[in-house]
Design an enzyme around this catalytic site. Structure first.
Site, PDB file in Angstrom:
ATOM      1  N   GLU A 170       0.869  -1.171   0.000  1.00  9.89           N
ATOM      2  CA  GLU A 170       0.000   0.000   0.000  1.00  9.89           C
ATOM      3  C   GLU A 170       0.915   1.232   0.000  1.00  9.89           C
ATOM      4  O   GLU A 170       1.814   1.324   0.847  1.00  9.89           O
ATOM      5  CB  GLU A 170      -0.883   0.010   1.254  1.00  9.89           C
ATOM      6  N   ARG A 216       5.573 -13.249   9.360  1.00  4.39           N
ATOM      7  CA  ARG A 216       6.200 -11.965   9.054  1.00  4.39           C
ATOM      8  C   ARG A 216       7.539 -11.859   9.764  1.00  4.39           C
ATOM      9  O   ARG A 216       7.786 -12.539  10.761  1.00  4.39           O
ATOM     10  CB  ARG A 216       5.282 -10.790   9.380  1.00  4.39           C
ATOM     11  N   LYS A 264       4.664   0.919   9.151  1.00  6.66           N
ATOM     12  CA  LYS A 264       4.776   2.191   8.429  1.00  6.66           C
ATOM     13  C   LYS A 264       4.171   3.326   9.245  1.00  6.66           C
ATOM     14  O   LYS A 264       4.688   4.436   9.242  1.00  6.66           O
ATOM     15  CB  LYS A 264       4.074   2.078   7.072  1.00  6.66           C
TER      16      LYS A 264
HETATM   17  P1  ATP Z   1       2.783  -1.945   7.688  1.00  6.19           P
HETATM   18  O1  ATP Z   1       2.176  -2.544   8.912  1.00  6.19           O
HETATM   19  O2  ATP Z   1       4.187  -1.545   7.858  1.00  6.19           O
HETATM   20  O3  ATP Z   1       1.933  -0.874   7.081  1.00  6.19           O
HETATM   21  P2  ATP Z   1       1.659  -3.665   5.805  1.00  6.19           P
HETATM   22  O4  ATP Z   1       1.634  -5.139   5.834  1.00  6.19           O
HETATM   23  O5  ATP Z   1       0.404  -2.959   6.071  1.00  6.19           O
HETATM   24  O6  ATP Z   1       2.830  -3.156   6.687  1.00  6.19           O
HETATM   25  P3  ATP Z   1       1.717  -3.455   2.995  1.00  6.19           P
HETATM   26  O7  ATP Z   1       2.127  -2.323   2.161  1.00  6.19           O
HETATM   27  O8  ATP Z   1       0.297  -3.841   3.004  1.00  6.19           O
HETATM   28  O9  ATP Z   1       2.199  -3.120   4.443  1.00  6.19           O
HETATM   29  O10 ATP Z   1       2.633  -4.716   2.721  1.00  6.19           O
HETATM   30  C1  ATP Z   1       2.972  -5.197   1.443  1.00  6.19           C
HETATM   31  C2  ATP Z   1       3.381  -6.628   1.567  1.00  6.19           C
HETATM   32  O11 ATP Z   1       4.498  -6.763   2.444  1.00  6.19           O
HETATM   33  C3  ATP Z   1       2.271  -7.472   2.140  1.00  6.19           C
HETATM   34  O12 ATP Z   1       2.150  -8.644   1.364  1.00  6.19           O
HETATM   35  C4  ATP Z   1       2.722  -7.771   3.532  1.00  6.19           C
HETATM   36  O13 ATP Z   1       2.242  -8.999   3.970  1.00  6.19           O
HETATM   37  C5  ATP Z   1       4.239  -7.753   3.405  1.00  6.19           C
HETATM   38  N1  ATP Z   1       4.858  -7.407   4.683  1.00  6.19           N
HETATM   39  C6  ATP Z   1       4.659  -6.295   5.412  1.00  6.19           C
HETATM   40  N2  ATP Z   1       5.347  -6.335   6.564  1.00  6.19           N
HETATM   41  C7  ATP Z   1       6.030  -7.509   6.570  1.00  6.19           C
HETATM   42  C8  ATP Z   1       6.920  -8.158   7.479  1.00  6.19           C
HETATM   43  N3  ATP Z   1       7.259  -7.589   8.645  1.00  6.19           N
HETATM   44  N4  ATP Z   1       7.415  -9.361   7.140  1.00  6.19           N
HETATM   45  C9  ATP Z   1       7.092  -9.930   5.970  1.00  6.19           C
HETATM   46  N5  ATP Z   1       6.256  -9.382   5.067  1.00  6.19           N
HETATM   47  C10 ATP Z   1       5.723  -8.194   5.357  1.00  6.19           C
HETATM   48 MG    MG Z   2      -1.284  -2.962   4.948  1.00  6.18          MG
END
Ligand code: ATP
Ligand code: MG
Length: 552
Positions: A31, A261, A271
């Protein structure tokens, strides 16, 4: 390039291929609401790695269904980070917002099937109707609206007739499902907000649980890899795809697979929380060298190779665990030890005058570029009557284990001569401000003379004074307090930057360019900062310490 060698997801893919599914298409779906962090690097390496390993491709798709938080700055940074990590996505970059018309059509189809309805409950009422983990929910009083009424209301939602939150579109599934995500989840909501790509064309936006499976199905994703917290969402993922695949003629029935994760000890990978540090000015941007973002790691001096190696080493698991930051640092050291050229820089200078060295004379000595790569050869460094060593490399009083410089004792200057400390000069407060030493002219390193092979216990790095380059070096402590159990932001270490402004570097470093990495002998690995450096005046970020500092 390293690849995802063997893990349970690869095993699933291998089996699928054996069963005749020949193509593999994965995706990385961030995102664009912030910069990518080290957790995302794991997801990137996994998704692109699985594709590469199986003759497949990987899409880069921006999941931009939440207009309030998304921004083109984030889109640009994410594309840059993925490229920098060494990956190439399939065709054009994709955006969920490219599919807004299709999502809308999907919703209309569900309404026509009697599988979605417009609900007027307030958010609070909806929570009450939802039930709990132990109690079933109750049907919304709007659940049995006619298909015609639902079609009409949904269209008017789209046309902007209602304010934010007045109505939602919900899937009609099962209010008594043990899985809360299946209790008539909201699939569309009203948001009157400008979208970074579609402007004000839309005022209704699909929810993640509805949009994500459809994005995958539209693109023909074969294996939709996501993190474990989405395991409970898999039934709604499947429900969306299965109900719409025929009527929408999707090219492929994607399959969601969850993995653990990445959590790094004493680090925040969210983020939202990292954005707070940027917004409050605790750091100088998303790419501050202390940040666990990919851009921060890059500015710190991390290499793509080290990050990919790290993601490979930690593997892919089915249950969550925390990885020590030392593993990441280890991967970086392995890389920099092999590849970073060496240099001598004194961070905290103490002047030495070599009394028996001719005044005004400078000679140029050979220094190896990288002892791990003898084929790179040597370069020249100046030596003269006045030099600097580290303050901490001299002690007036020291026990037998201190093999650095002390009164009346000898040390070797790296690539140069053996010197002996003859006299200690102090200021009026008793602080040591200069040493008078004498050198052994026969002891020049590598000269082949008997004295050049003479062994003394300590070897120090040094910089010749008249040619020295004044540089700034930035030392970092952890951005989050190690072991701190306080909630964010109380776990933020507000004192994690120390700027050393009086460092003396060998003159060759004037040519160093932003992003160049060096091993400063005995002091660690350092990288030229891309923001504060200017032509001829590099500012260095401390990247990582040496594994075995040979402090004698
Ligand atoms: P954040 O909580 O930092 O906003 P998010 O999962 O909401 O992280 P996205 O932009 O939706 O952020 O993530 C893009 C991809 O990265 C998704 O498929 C998510 O599962 C993966 N991802 C995010 N954080 C991790 C992590 N700590 N370890 C492995 N994969 C991750
Ligand atoms: Mg997300």
């Amino acid at each position: 390039m390293s690849s995802v060698s063997s893990n349970f997801i690869q095993n699933i893919i291998t089996e699928d291929i054996a069963n005749g599914k020949t193509k593999v298409l994965t995706r990385f779906p961030p995102e664009p609401n912030g910069y990518l962090h080290i957790g995302h690097a794991k997801s990137i390496c996994l998704n692109f790695g699985l594709a590469m390993n199986n003759n497949g491709l990987c899409n880069l798709r921006f999941d931009d269904t939440n207009p309030a938080k998304e921004d083109d700055e984030y889109v640009q940074s994410i594309m840059n980070d993925v490229k920098w990590l060494g990956f190439t996505w399939n065709g054009e970059v994709k955006y969920a917002s490219d599919y807004f018309d299709i999502f809308y059509k999907c919703a209309v189809e569900l309404i026509k099937m009697g599988k979605a309805f417009v609900c007027d409950l307030s958010a609070e009422e909806m929570r009450e109707y939802r039930g709990t983990l132990t109690e079933p929910g109750k049907d919304s009083p709007y659940r049995n609206r006619s298909i015609e009424e639902n079609l009409d209301l949904f269209e008017r939602m789209k046309n902007g007739e209602f304010p934010d939150g007045a109505r939602v579109l919900r899937a009609k599934i099962d209010m008594s499902s043990p899985n809360m995500n299946m209790r008539d989840p909201v699939i569309y909501r009203i948001v009157h907000e400008n979208h970074h790509r579609t402007g004000n064309k839309w005022c209704i936006y699909p929810m993640y649980d509805f949009a994500h499976p459809l994005e995958d199905a539209i693109e023909g994703i074969t294996h939709s890899v996501c993190t474990l917290e989405f395991e409970d969402h898999r039934p709604i993922y499947d429900w969306c795809v299965d109900n719409l695949i025929d009527v929408m003629d999707f090219p492929y029935r994607p399959r969601q697979i969850e993995f653990a994760r990445l959590e790094l000890a004493d680090t925040v990978t969210s983020k939202r929380k990292l954005k707070a540090l940027v917004d409050e000015g605790v750091v100088d941007g998303w790419d501050d060298p202390r940040m666990p973002t990919i851009s921060g790691l890059r500015r710190r001096g991390y290499t793509p190779e080290a990050i990919r190696d790290f993601c490979e080493r930690i593997g892919v698991a089915k249950s969550n665990s925390t990885v020590d930051a030392a593993v990441l640092e280890y991967c970086l050291r392995e890389d920099l030890n092999m590849n970073a050229p060496r240099a001598m820089v004194v961070l905290d200078p103490l002047k030495i005058t070599i009394t028996n060295y001719p005044e005004g004379q400078i000679e140029y000595l050979d220094a190896e570029i990288n002892p791990n790569k003898p084929e790179l050869g040597t370069y020249k460094i100046p030596f003269g009557r006045e030099i600097y060593i580290e303050q901490e490399d001299f002690r007036e009083e020291a026990n037998k284990k201190f093999f650095r410089l002390k009164p009346g004792k000898e040390v070797r200057l790296k690539h140069a001569y053996i010197i002996c400390c003859d006299e200690v000069i102090k200021d009026e407060n008793g602080k040591v401000i200069e040493l008078k030493c004498s050198y052994d002219p026969e002891s020049k390193s590598g000269s082949g003379s008997e004295a050049s092979a003479r062994k003394v216990k300590g070897t120090l790095h040094w910089v010749e004074a008249s040619n020295a380059l004044d540089v700034e070096v930035r030392m970092f402590d952890k951005l989050f307090i190690p072991g701190c159990t306080e909630e964010f932001p109380k776990n933020v270490n507000r004192d994690s930057l120390k700027i050393l402004t009086n460092c003396k570097a060998e003159p060759n470093l004037a040519q160093a360019k932003a992003g160049d990495k060096f091993q400063f002998l005995r002091m660690g690995y350092f990288c030229v900062d891309n923001r504060y450096s200017s032509e001829g005046h590099p500012v260095f970020n401390h990247t990582v310490s040496l594994k075995d500092s040979f402090k004698g």
